[in-house]
Design a protein around this motif. Sequence first.
Motif, mmCIF file in Angstrom:
data_model
loop_
_atom_site.group_PDB
_atom_site.id
_atom_site.type_symbol
_atom_site.label_atom_id
_atom_site.label_comp_id
_atom_site.label_asym_id
_atom_site.label_seq_id
_atom_site.Cartn_x
_atom_site.Cartn_y
_atom_site.Cartn_z
ATOM 1 N N THR A 128 3.214 -4.107 10.367
ATOM 2 C CA THR A 128 1.873 -3.076 11.043
ATOM 3 C C THR A 128 0.632 -3.443 10.193
ATOM 4 O OG1 THR A 128 3.694 -1.525 11.476
ATOM 5 C CG2 THR A 128 1.321 -0.875 11.539
ATOM 6 N N PRO A 129 0.542 -3.369 8.880
ATOM 7 C CA PRO A 129 -0.605 -3.755 8.210
ATOM 8 C C PRO A 129 -1.164 -5.085 8.473
ATOM 9 C CG PRO A 129 1.107 -3.402 6.622
ATOM 10 C CD PRO A 129 1.700 -2.991 8.028
ATOM 11 N N GLY A 130 -0.159 -5.862 8.701
ATOM 12 C CA GLY A 130 -0.448 -7.401 9.262
ATOM 13 C C GLY A 130 -1.188 -7.666 10.280
ATOM 14 N N LEU A 162 0.807 -1.210 -0.061
ATOM 15 C CA LEU A 162 -0.115 -0.106 0.025
ATOM 16 C C LEU A 162 0.856 1.280 -0.079
ATOM 17 C CD1 LEU A 162 -2.397 -1.188 2.640
ATOM 18 C CD2 LEU A 162 -3.337 -0.687 0.332
ATOM 19 N N PRO A 163 0.572 2.363 -0.656
ATOM 20 C CA PRO A 163 1.353 3.453 -0.755
ATOM 21 C C PRO A 163 1.656 4.020 0.704
ATOM 22 C CG PRO A 163 -1.115 4.005 -1.676
ATOM 23 C CD PRO A 163 -0.870 2.334 -1.518
ATOM 24 N N GLU A 164 0.648 3.777 1.617
ATOM 25 C CA GLU A 164 0.833 4.522 3.038
ATOM 26 C C GLU A 164 1.804 3.781 3.621
ATOM 27 O OE1 GLU A 164 -3.758 4.682 1.835
ATOM 28 O OE2 GLU A 164 -1.881 3.505 1.653
ATOM 29 N N PHE A 165 2.137 2.452 3.419
ATOM 30 C CA PHE A 165 3.390 1.594 4.000
ATOM 31 C C PHE A 165 4.421 1.348 3.006
ATOM 32 C CE2 PHE A 165 -0.591 0.819 6.502
ATOM 33 C CZ PHE A 165 -0.317 1.014 7.885
ATOM 34 N N ASP A 166 4.732 2.369 2.069
ATOM 35 C CA ASP A 166 5.620 2.146 1.304
ATOM 36 C C ASP A 166 6.960 2.091 1.936
ATOM 37 O OD1 ASP A 166 6.672 1.209 -1.452
ATOM 38 O OD2 ASP A 166 7.020 3.198 -1.890
ATOM 39 N N CYS A 167 8.148 1.378 1.126
ATOM 40 C CA CYS A 167 9.358 1.452 1.807
ATOM 41 C C CYS A 167 10.446 1.688 0.507
ATOM 42 C CB CYS A 167 9.831 0.104 2.281
ATOM 43 S SG CYS A 167 11.436 -0.008 3.050
ATOM 44 N N PRO A 168 10.970 2.928 0.506
ATOM 45 C CA PRO A 168 11.725 3.439 -0.514
ATOM 46 C C PRO A 168 13.157 2.762 -0.833
ATOM 47 C CG PRO A 168 12.067 4.990 1.216
ATOM 48 C CD PRO A 168 10.704 3.947 1.734
ATOM 49 N N GLU A 169 13.483 2.421 -1.877
ATOM 50 C CA GLU A 169 14.771 2.016 -2.047
ATOM 51 C C GLU A 169 16.001 2.493 -1.369
ATOM 52 O OE1 GLU A 169 15.362 0.153 -6.225
ATOM 53 O OE2 GLU A 169 16.919 1.619 -6.211
ATOM 54 N N THR A 170 16.836 1.616 -1.004
ATOM 55 C CA THR A 170 17.858 2.240 -0.233
ATOM 56 C C THR A 170 19.031 2.202 -1.184
ATOM 57 O OG1 THR A 170 18.264 0.093 0.752
ATOM 58 C CG2 THR A 170 17.222 1.879 1.927
ATOM 59 N N PRO A 171 20.244 3.084 -0.778
ATOM 60 C CA PRO A 171 21.464 2.931 -1.697
ATOM 61 C C PRO A 171 22.271 1.748 -1.790
ATOM 62 C CG PRO A 171 21.401 4.990 -0.134
ATOM 63 C CD PRO A 171 20.226 4.282 0.077
ATOM 64 N N ASN A 174 15.524 -1.149 17.649
ATOM 65 C CA ASN A 174 15.146 -0.835 16.437
ATOM 66 C C ASN A 174 13.953 -1.399 16.214
ATOM 67 O OD1 ASN A 174 17.459 0.090 16.058
ATOM 68 N ND2 ASN A 174 18.664 -1.356 15.113
ATOM 69 N N SER A 175 13.502 -2.442 16.447
ATOM 70 C CA SER A 175 12.168 -3.289 16.304
ATOM 71 C C SER A 175 11.166 -2.233 16.678
ATOM 72 C CB SER A 175 12.044 -4.649 16.568
ATOM 73 O OG SER A 175 13.058 -5.328 15.676
ATOM 74 N N SER A 176 11.283 -2.206 18.108
ATOM 75 C CA SER A 176 10.187 -1.411 18.715
ATOM 76 C C SER A 176 9.985 -0.102 18.431
ATOM 77 C CB SER A 176 10.647 -1.169 20.302
ATOM 78 O OG SER A 176 10.684 -2.459 20.870
ATOM 79 N N SER A 177 11.179 0.582 17.940
ATOM 80 C CA SER A 177 10.930 1.857 17.306
ATOM 81 C C SER A 177 10.385 2.021 16.173
ATOM 82 C CB SER A 177 12.348 2.505 17.169
ATOM 83 O OG SER A 177 13.169 2.842 18.591
ATOM 84 N N SER A 178 10.474 0.937 15.182
ATOM 85 C CA SER A 178 9.679 0.975 13.979
ATOM 86 C C SER A 178 8.180 0.787 14.277
ATOM 87 C CB SER A 178 10.330 -0.170 13.144
ATOM 88 O OG SER A 178 9.751 -1.393 13.717
ATOM 89 N N PHE A 179 7.934 0.127 15.399
ATOM 90 C CA PHE A 179 6.458 0.125 15.746
ATOM 91 C C PHE A 179 5.945 1.283 16.281
ATOM 92 C CE2 PHE A 179 7.097 -4.829 15.539
ATOM 93 C CZ PHE A 179 5.975 -5.085 14.223
ATOM 94 N N MET A 180 6.847 2.005 17.104
ATOM 95 C CA MET A 180 6.361 3.187 17.577
ATOM 96 C C MET A 180 6.189 4.351 16.617
ATOM 97 S SD MET A 180 9.108 3.097 20.802
ATOM 98 C CE MET A 180 8.706 4.650 21.586
ATOM 99 N N TYR A 181 7.108 4.450 15.378
ATOM 100 C CA TYR A 181 6.779 5.260 14.342
ATOM 101 C C TYR A 181 5.510 4.983 13.878
ATOM 102 C CZ TYR A 181 7.613 6.694 9.656
ATOM 103 O OH TYR A 181 7.448 7.486 8.335
ATOM 104 N N TRP A 182 5.077 3.907 13.535
ATOM 105 C CA TRP A 182 3.788 3.684 12.870
ATOM 106 C C TRP A 182 2.259 3.975 13.899
ATOM 107 C CZ3 TRP A 182 2.970 4.196 8.084
ATOM 108 C CH2 TRP A 182 4.172 3.762 7.235
ATOM 109 N N ALA A 183 2.736 3.769 15.023
ATOM 110 C CA ALA A 183 1.704 3.896 16.063
ATOM 111 C C ALA A 183 1.603 5.603 16.177
ATOM 112 C CB ALA A 183 2.130 3.566 17.575
ATOM 113 N N LYS A 184 2.620 6.214 16.042
ATOM 114 C CA LYS A 184 2.477 7.658 15.931
ATOM 115 C C LYS A 184 1.853 8.102 14.633
ATOM 116 C CE LYS A 184 5.400 11.824 16.706
ATOM 117 N NZ LYS A 184 6.832 12.576 16.819
ATOM 118 N N LYS A 185 2.324 7.647 13.691
ATOM 119 C CA LYS A 185 2.016 7.996 12.180
ATOM 120 C C LYS A 185 0.522 7.789 12.074
ATOM 121 C CE LYS A 185 3.583 8.182 7.411
ATOM 122 N NZ LYS A 185 4.185 9.445 7.565
ATOM 123 N N LEU A 186 -0.069 6.810 12.726
ATOM 124 C CA LEU A 186 -1.291 6.099 12.623
ATOM 125 C C LEU A 186 -2.559 6.886 13.776
ATOM 126 C CD1 LEU A 186 -0.799 2.528 11.584
ATOM 127 C CD2 LEU A 186 -1.542 4.272 10.163
#
Length: 377
Positions: A114-116, A68-77, A132-144
């Motif tokens: 998160t969408p899962g 989904l565009p809301e949960f996209d992950c851009p390409e990294t270098p 790192n894992s917890s922070s990634s979920f915290m990121y989405w909790a805040k964004k959502l």
Amino acid sequence: MFIPEKIQLNPQAYLKCAVCGEEYPLELRYRCQACDGGVLNVVYSTTQTLKSGSGLSRFEDFVPIQPLPEFDCPETPLIRFDNPQYVDHDGIYCKVEGALATGNTKYRQSCMATPGLLWGGVKEFVVSSTGNSSSSFMYWAKKLEGLIRLHVFVPSTHRHRLKFDNPYATIHETNVDFVETGKLAKEYALENNLFWEGGFFNFFRREGLKTGYMEGATQLDFQVDVVFQPISSGMGFYGGYFGFKQLLANGYIEKMPRFVAVQQDTCPPVYTAFHSDREQIADEDIVRNPTGKAEAILRGNPTASYPYLRDLILETQGTVVAPTQAELLESYEILQETGISACHTAALSLAACKKLIVDGWISSSEKCLLMLTGGRS
């Protein structure tokens, strides 16, 4: 506000136990009930094709949730490492995952997990990690904005590593090490009738993380001989293996790369068990209250995931390397001087790669994909 009803599963995806082969439909089930709780992996019933473009949408056929565009992950270098004074080899390529929104590769896992969780009807859950894992979920909790809430269990030694504090994430700080903290988190989830998100056994996490490996393969025109990643439970490492297996099954690569797991000398339970030819983690492998500069991987007891890691390393004719703290610090400084952002944990990949090149385990013609799992904070 995001609408969870937009989340769609890949109709070709289902679950299969790595131990007994029992199959299940795609659902929020992480362990097999037909055997002794084997890990469930996502399997796909049809041929898969890489799409054009970049981001998660390119891997639409290869992941369990339709991107989904809301949960996209851009390409990294992907940057070729060029420093012959440090190590003389032309085929070292660094996948710079620190460029992601959370500063590390765990952003990928949360774009799928998160969408899962939302698809599964989970509105509040419990998680434990070194940061790192917890922070990634915290990121989405805040964004959502509270669409999903979480309880984060973290050792006091790692509290400083949590990012994205917000009203929808409750922090539970402990005075024990990471492994014991995880046990407390599971107990809390059970006592309070909350969902335990699963850690290594959460297949949505692994399916998100594998896309970094697959992306790196596409950037190298599918010519990858050796893959390196620092490991704790080995969640991303295990996911990456399945990503390459999918590329092999669909004709994008001709052979599997050798998979190299990397730990540090002060916390090397997988290293000691593997090189002692043990099928299970033994008590002498366990490191209690571990220390080391690579804080993200201070898991002293990976008993639950080790057998799966051992099997994939043996199958791909890989190995496990545990650089010293001095070697870690040297690789960290070299990467900064070269202009490649990497945290201490990520720098272990380069230190390990150098050791294997010097030892002759890697030939001059081979291409190495180094998963630099986090950037310099």
